[in-house]
Write a protein that holds these residues in place. Structure first.
Motif, mmCIF file in Angstrom:
data_model
loop_
_atom_site.group_PDB
_atom_site.id
_atom_site.type_symbol
_atom_site.label_atom_id
_atom_site.label_comp_id
_atom_site.label_asym_id
_atom_site.label_seq_id
_atom_site.Cartn_x
_atom_site.Cartn_y
_atom_site.Cartn_z
ATOM 1 N N ALA A 35 0.838 -1.203 0.000
ATOM 2 C CA ALA A 35 0.000 0.000 0.000
ATOM 3 C C ALA A 35 0.876 1.258 0.000
ATOM 4 O O ALA A 35 0.616 2.202 -0.753
ATOM 5 C CB ALA A 35 -0.926 -0.006 1.211
ATOM 6 N N ALA A 36 1.924 1.248 0.822
ATOM 7 C CA ALA A 36 2.809 2.426 0.864
ATOM 8 C C ALA A 36 3.424 2.658 -0.519
ATOM 9 O O ALA A 36 3.476 3.799 -1.012
ATOM 10 C CB ALA A 36 3.902 2.230 1.920
ATOM 11 N N ASP A 37 3.842 1.587 -1.170
ATOM 12 C CA ASP A 37 4.451 1.745 -2.491
ATOM 13 C C ASP A 37 3.419 2.186 -3.538
ATOM 14 O O ASP A 37 3.728 2.977 -4.427
ATOM 15 C CB ASP A 37 5.162 0.448 -2.897
ATOM 16 N N ALA A 38 2.187 1.690 -3.394
ATOM 17 C CA ALA A 38 1.127 2.112 -4.327
ATOM 18 C C ALA A 38 0.818 3.603 -4.151
ATOM 19 O O ALA A 38 0.537 4.312 -5.127
ATOM 20 C CB ALA A 38 -0.134 1.276 -4.100
ATOM 21 N N ILE A 39 0.876 4.077 -2.925
ATOM 22 C CA ILE A 39 0.622 5.504 -2.672
ATOM 23 C C ILE A 39 1.739 6.348 -3.300
ATOM 24 O O ILE A 39 1.484 7.378 -3.932
ATOM 25 C CB ILE A 39 0.498 5.763 -1.149
ATOM 26 N N ILE A 40 2.974 5.895 -3.135
ATOM 27 C CA ILE A 40 4.103 6.617 -3.733
ATOM 28 C C ILE A 40 3.936 6.690 -5.255
ATOM 29 O O ILE A 40 4.113 7.748 -5.877
ATOM 30 C CB ILE A 40 5.437 5.933 -3.342
ATOM 31 N N ASP A 41 3.549 5.574 -5.866
ATOM 32 C CA ASP A 41 3.339 5.560 -7.320
ATOM 33 C C ASP A 41 2.211 6.503 -7.729
ATOM 34 O O ASP A 41 2.331 7.250 -8.704
ATOM 35 C CB ASP A 41 2.980 4.141 -7.798
ATOM 36 N N ALA A 42 1.115 6.459 -6.968
ATOM 37 C CA ALA A 42 -0.030 7.322 -7.296
ATOM 38 C C ALA A 42 0.362 8.793 -7.180
ATOM 39 O O ALA A 42 -0.037 9.623 -8.011
ATOM 40 C CB ALA A 42 -1.206 7.008 -6.378
ATOM 41 N N ALA A 43 1.155 9.107 -6.164
ATOM 42 C CA ALA A 43 1.598 10.496 -5.984
ATOM 43 C C ALA A 43 2.449 10.933 -7.173
ATOM 44 O O ALA A 43 2.283 12.033 -7.717
ATOM 45 C CB ALA A 43 2.386 10.634 -4.684
#
Ligand code: 6PG
Length: 247
Positions: free
Chosen positions: A17-25
């Motif tokens: 989830a943390a990595d998905a948030i970084i990608d989305a940002a």
């Protein structure tokens, strides 16, 4: 579009989830120059927030271009352990270089109806009167009773079509405090929604929604469809135990 991802345990889910948030940002800032991000309350996202705030990840988001909103709040002071803003502050916000005027907590020192109106006004001010609020990424959780944000089964808030935020009495699960919640039209305006769902207690609502055709009235999380975007359900193994039921 709905995507289902499962992970061995909550730790693996939180890392993904943390990595998905970084990608989305990164995608949001590349496309629009800013990242409009809605945080979830409850307990599951805390581990993800801590990972995002840790030294090896926090520089991977341009916080100066990030704007942080909340999907729901409990009507308690921010320093109360039940406060969603308080949890986000302790696990994430205090450790990242985000300017205070980029953070939009829900007010909790007003009666519910006024607090909800104040958040609607905050959103109107941010987006302008002509634009329905929308976000690049909204994090959500799932309650054992099928609720999401503070949209509880059978409650009037489920049917709100105009207000951006409303107040609502609590559902059957603790803590038994009144809430403020974004409404379906706003949650569904998100380009991307990430449900973070961990624990055995979630297995029944997960199954009911993903396989059983549960309705928005009985399982409000079923109403989050983000028609213009995608909804990803991130599940740990215990939350999947009723899915793809073995014969
Ligand atoms: C809240 C929420 C709520 C939460 C779910 C799941 O304020 O309680 O935002 O919708 O996400 O109840 O909570 P857990 O992550 O604690 O299971």
């Amino acid at each position: 579009m709905r995507i289902i991802e499962s992970f061995d345990d909550k730790e693996a889910l939180s890392i993904a989830a943390a990595d998905a948030i970084i990608d989305a940002a990164g995608r949001a800032i590349a496309a629009d120059g800013r990242f409009l991000f809605v945080l979830a309350g409850g307990s599951t996202p805390e581990a993800t927030y801590k990972l995002l705030a840790a030294p090896d990840r926090r520089d991977r988001i341009d916080w100066s271009r990030t704007y942080i909103f909340f999907g729901d709040e409990r009507l308690v002071p921010y320093d109360d352990p039940r406060s969603n803003y308080g949890m986000a502050k302790q696990s994430l916000l205090k450790d990242i270089p985000v300017a205070p005027d980029h953070i939009f907590p829900m007010t909790t020192d007003l009666p519910g109806v006024e607090a909800a109106q104040a958040y609607s006004d905050t959103l109107t001010q941010f987006f302008g009167p002509e634009t329905t609020p929308w976000f690049h990424l909204t994090l959500l959780g799932l309650g054992d009773d099928g609720h999401t944000a503070s949209l509880f089964p059978g409650k009037a808030a489920l049917h709100e079509t105009k207000a951006y935020a409303v107040s609502t009495p609590p559902g059957v699960l603790p803590p038994p405090v009144d809430r403020i919640t974004l409404t379906f039209p706003i949650l569904n305006s998100s380009r991307e929604v990430l449900f973070l769902i961990a624990g055995e207690g979630k297995a029944a609502p997960v199954q009911a929604i993903l396989e059983g055709g549960a309705t928005l009235e009985t399982h409000p999380a079923a109403g989050v469809t983000a028609p213009e975007g995608k909804v990803t359900w991130m599940l740990d193994r215990p939350a999947t135990t009723k899915l793809w039921e073995q014969d």
